[in-house]
Scaffold this active site. Sequence first.
Site, PDB file in Angstrom:
ATOM      1  N   ASP A   1     -66.983 -39.052 -45.849  1.00 47.86           N
ATOM      2  CA  ASP A   1     -66.065 -40.183 -45.719  1.00 47.86           C
ATOM      3  C   ASP A   1     -64.770 -39.893 -46.480  1.00 47.86           C
ATOM      4  OD1 ASP A   1     -66.668 -40.558 -48.411  1.00 47.86           O
ATOM      5  OD2 ASP A   1     -67.895 -42.341 -48.073  1.00 47.86           O
ATOM      6  N   LEU A   2     -63.928 -40.881 -46.609  1.00 43.44           N
ATOM      7  CA  LEU A   2     -62.634 -40.722 -47.269  1.00 43.44           C
ATOM      8  C   LEU A   2     -62.779 -40.278 -48.724  1.00 43.44           C
ATOM      9  CD1 LEU A   2     -59.586 -41.007 -46.857  1.00 43.44           C
ATOM     10  CD2 LEU A   2     -59.794 -43.399 -47.535  1.00 43.44           C
TER      11      LEU A   2
END
Length: 131
Positions: free
Chosen positions: A17-18
Site C-alpha cells: 500500500d501507500l
Amino acid sequence: MNAAHRFALRVYYEDTDLAGIVYYANYLKFIERGRSEWVRGLGIDQGKLKAETGVVFAVRRVLADYLKPAVYDDALVVETRLQSLGNARIDLQQSVLRDTQVLFTAEVTLVCMGADGKAARIPQALRAALA
C-alpha cells in the site's frame, strides 16, 4: 493433525500500500494460494473434482490476526495445517511467516458444496488424502 504444508512467495510492489507494507487484504490472497497448493500437493485436482462431482469448496469463516507487517521484496512462507475434518467442513490454521517470524495468522473454515449450492459431504478421495 498433519504436518504443515509450506508455500513460498515473494512480496511484489503491487502487494503493498501507500505506506510500503503489504495491504491487509492481500494476506487473504496469500493464504488462498497456500490452500490451493496444499490441496494440489494432496493429489487433488479441484477443477476435475468440480467437473466430475459438482463439488466445490467455499470459505465460510476467517478469523485473522495481523501481527507484524511484511514489506516489498520479503520472502514469505504460507503454512497450512489441518485442524479438523467434518462431514462437509474443513478447519485449517494458516500462518504467513518471514523466516521464523509469524506475521499473520488465520483460522479458516471451508465448506464443501454441491452443484446446487448446498452443503455436501466431502468426497471420499479427498477425505482419504487428508487422513
